[in-house]
Design an enzyme around this catalytic site. Structure first.
Site, PDB file in Angstrom:
ATOM      1  N   GLU A  39       0.858  -1.177   0.000  1.00  0.00           N
ATOM      2  CA  GLU A  39       0.000   0.000   0.000  1.00  0.00           C
ATOM      3  C   GLU A  39       0.895   1.228   0.000  1.00  0.00           C
ATOM      4  OE1 GLU A  39      -3.773   2.058   2.353  1.00  0.00           O
ATOM      5  OE2 GLU A  39      -2.733   0.363   3.265  1.00  0.00           O
ATOM      6  N   CYS A 253      -6.514   1.122   2.872  1.00  0.00           N
ATOM      7  CA  CYS A 253      -7.522   2.176   2.960  1.00  0.00           C
ATOM      8  C   CYS A 253      -7.620   3.035   1.712  1.00  0.00           C
ATOM      9  CB  CYS A 253      -7.237   3.044   4.187  1.00  0.00           C
ATOM     10  SG  CYS A 253      -7.571   2.210   5.759  1.00  0.00           S
ATOM     11  N   ASN A 385     -12.353  -3.687   1.017  1.00  0.00           N
ATOM     12  CA  ASN A 385     -11.225  -3.701   1.944  1.00  0.00           C
ATOM     13  C   ASN A 385     -11.674  -3.245   3.323  1.00  0.00           C
ATOM     14  OD1 ASN A 385      -8.239  -3.465   2.790  1.00  0.00           O
ATOM     15  ND2 ASN A 385      -9.063  -1.431   3.199  1.00  0.00           N
ATOM     16  N   GLU A 386     -11.828  -4.155   4.231  1.00  0.00           N
ATOM     17  CA  GLU A 386     -11.974  -3.816   5.655  1.00  0.00           C
ATOM     18  C   GLU A 386     -13.172  -2.913   5.944  1.00  0.00           C
ATOM     19  OE1 GLU A 386      -9.064  -1.458   8.293  1.00  0.00           O
ATOM     20  OE2 GLU A 386      -8.048  -3.367   8.015  1.00  0.00           O
TER      21      GLU A 386
END
Length: 676
Positions: A39, A253, A385-386
């Site tokens: 990331e 994120c 994602n999450e």
């Protein structure tokens, strides 16, 4: 034997052999347990893995991305000999709408700079990312887009300079671009050879004639990049040393806008094609990402390292942390109207075509035009994602999953169990409920905990064996960078290997951090302009990556002092073991971890494995629990320094069918044994 196995066998000095039949008593496990997760956090891409040396070369930095930033960030004007000129930020008639900002240089008067070798002109200086690190004799490719706006043809002087060498600038290399007369944007190129080493060089671009010139997309790249594909060699080699089986990207994120909201979502189509046509984006970690490192480069790196790519796409729902939502009882979560979800579905379908389609297809032709006519053979695709597993998320995920499976049933979809992926967490429970309802192949779990959790927890022992959905532990780390944290992670990975029939993939996170520019700690690899700093956790990941296999044996090792018949790590113990066989390469790995303060004696019985070679390579990572080998990070203007080195030690040892091995306190030991 597969190509990957042949390459691994060659790396291990082995001759090509047929895969062996595993002896009885083992169980089949995933041979893709160890991967990496990249990331763009802590300046990991620009100024990091992406080898570009110029910062803000496209003049796209903005105050909305970072306080005090603008198009002139990392630039300053140069007026040798008191030449007269002016910089002007422009956005009319850019190279491409995705790259709207450029600089106009008004050169009014050019005077000689007699104090230093007759320099003259007016122009710009770029300070790079904490300066440019140059190596004597190395060649650097300079490229720039220029447009002659006013006056005759221009000559542009490009120089690499050490600005404060014994009181005056020292020239380290230069090139001259002449005949700049095109009245539309044109790309110009030059090669500069450094005549000396320098850790804090700068780049100077001087226009030597009066008149107006537009400038954009200034770039300086070392020719010596990893496999010639534009990535910083030493950082890519550090990844190669992990022996990863897959790479997840681009987040994290940033996939769904992070704390900024859904408007800042990462769109893969803006990161492929010519660099001047890619659209930069505010990074959710507080800076600009140029997209010079984009999907094409990610896939190319996966191919170079023989990894499976695992791209992650948003599914119409933002991060619940948007607008400070992390601390709210009812967390914020922007959602795309269902009437607009087909756009996001199409992004996924187009990505599959870009990665796997023939060069005659619409998106396959984009890949081919970039220099890769053959498909990348994408196997995995992550959706989401999450995110908080809200009703809105569930509705949109189901919609995307159904549409993708209808078009591409061969693609393995990876879902998400939300943040804090432990049983009892509402998102975790809802994520698993959704996965079982739709028959999802893989579910991504994330958690960061103190080392006591990894020392004591055995989460996957309790997972149902009849589930069709496998686990991807996509983000995890002990919350410090000391040896005890790495040993706790090693002990936990032994537990993961034992449950390799349930857990199919893992990746430590975050991967990279630029020293003194960190957004998150700890990280696996720290780096500055000179070199990477490999952590204790890095070496643990490296040992597990090297020792991947497809069969696990749980009853080959016991420890003296344990109850009879107890040969597997149990909760509250600080030691454990794993024996893994790679039937393709005929390699047997015995791993022993002792995270306690007392020496342990391992009793090893390898009688079931025929053809043991008489010697093996023994690798030991050991030290004191508070030892660390990531740099000590100070404030942004302070220098980091290297702490005590903790690195694996290798030796050749004798091997018998039955033997004992002393495992020192605070150590992780691996035996690599070849079978005939």
């Amino acid at each position: 034997m597969t190509l990957g196995a042949l390459l691994l066998a060659s790396a291990l000095g082995l001759s090509a052999q047929k895969a062996m039949t595993p002896p009885k008593g083992g169980k089949a496990i995933s041979d893709e347990l160890i991967g990496i997760f990249f990331e763009d956090i802590s300046s990991s891409a620009d100024g990091g893995l992406y080898a570009e040396l110029v910062q803000n070369g496209s003049f796209e930095y903005s105050p909305t991305e970072h306080d005090g930033w603008g198009p002139g960030t990392s630039w300053r004007q140069l007026r040798p000999g008191h030449s007269l000129g002016m910089m002007e930020v422009r956005m009319d008639q850019p190279i491409h709408p995705n790259n709207p900002t450029y600089m106009r240089l008004h050169v009014e008067r050019v005077k000689e700079y007699y104090d230093y070798k007759g320099w003259k002109g007016y122009g710009l200086q770029n300070d790079g990312f904490d300066g440019f690190s140059l190596k004597k004799g190395e060649k650097y490719d300079f490229t720039v887009f220029l447009r002659n706006v006013k006056g005759g043809a221009k000559t542009v002087r490009v120089a690499l300079v050490e600005p404060h060498h014994k009181g005056e600038p020292k020239l380290l290399g230069e090139a001259v671009i002449s005949g700049v007369d095109a009245q539309s944007w044109k790309k110009y190129e030059a090669v500069i050879t450094a005549n000396a080493d320098c850790k804090k060089a700068v780049l100077q671009v001087l226009v030597l004639n009066e008149g107006d010139v537009d400038i954009d997309m200034v770039s300086l790249m070392p020719q010596d990049t990893y496999k010639g594909h534009g990535l910083r060699r030493d950082l890519a080699e550090a990844l190669e040393g992990l022996h990863p089986k897959f790479m997840r990207f681009p987040g994290g994120c940033i996939v769904h806008g992070g704390g900024d909201g859904f408007w800042n979502t990462y769109r893969w189509k803006n990161t492929v094609g010519p660099k001047e046509q890619r659209q930069g984006l505010k990074n959710t970690w507080g800076y600009h990402q140029s997209m010079g490192l984009g999907y094409y480069e990610y896939f190319q790196l996966c191919e170079d390292l023989n990894m499976q790519p695992l791209p992650i796409l948003p599914c119409g729902v933002s991060c619940q942390g948007a607008g400070g939502g992390w601390g709210m009882k009812h967390q914020a979560q922007d959602v795309v109207p269902m009437s607009e979800m087909d756009e996001w579905v199409q992004d996924a379908l187009d990505l599959i075509e870009w990665a796997n389609g023939d060069a005659s297809t619409k998106w396959g032709s984009v890949r081919a035009a970039a220099g890769h006519p053959a498909p990348f053979n994408l196997k995995y695709l992550g959706i989401g994602n999450e995110e908080r597993i809200s009703p809105e998320f569930v509705e949109r995920f189901k919609y995307m999953y159904k549409k993708i499976m209808e078009a591409h049933p061969e693609i393995v979809i990876v879902g998400t169990a939300g943040p804090g992926s432990h049983p009892g967490n509402p998102d975790f429970d809802n994520g698993w409920k959704l996965a079982e309802e739709i028959g999802l192949p893989i579910l991504d779990e994330h958690y960061y905990e103190k080392h006591d959790y990894f020392l004591n927890s055995r989460q996957y022992d309790k997972y149902p064996r009849k589930r069709k959905t496998k686990v991807y532990l996509g983000e995890y780390a002990a919350k410090d960078k000391k040896l005890i944290d790495a040993l706790a992670e090693a002990l936990y990975l032994l537990h993961v290997e034992r449950n390799g029939d349930v857990v199919c993939m893992t990746s430590y996170a975050p991967l990279f951090a630029r020293t003194n520019h960190t957004s998150w700690n700890p990280d696996l690899i720290y780096f500055d302009n000179e070199k990477p700093y490999l952590t204790c956790s890095y070496y643990v990941q490296q040992m597990f990556g090297l020792s991947s296999g497809n069969y696990y044996y749980g009853n080959c090792v016991s420890f003296k002092g344990d109850k009879k018949g107890v040969c597997q790590p149990v909760e509250k113990s600080r030691y454990g073991q794993s024996v893994v066989l790679n039937t393709k390469t005929r390699q047997l790995y015995v791993k022993l971890c002792n995270a306690g303060s007392e020496e342990k004696t391992a009793v090893i019985d390898l009688s079931r494995f025929k053809g043991l070679q008489p010697t093996a390579e023994k690798t030991t990572l050991s030290g004191q629990p508070d030892d660390e080998n990531a740099p000590i990070l100070g404030k942004s203007k302070e220098k980091s320094h290297e702490p005590k080195s903790v690195t694996p030690q290798k030796e050749t040892v004798s091997v018998k069918n039955k033997m004992e091995l002393q495992v020192a306190p605070y150590s992780f030991v691996m035996l690599q044994i070849t079978l005939k």
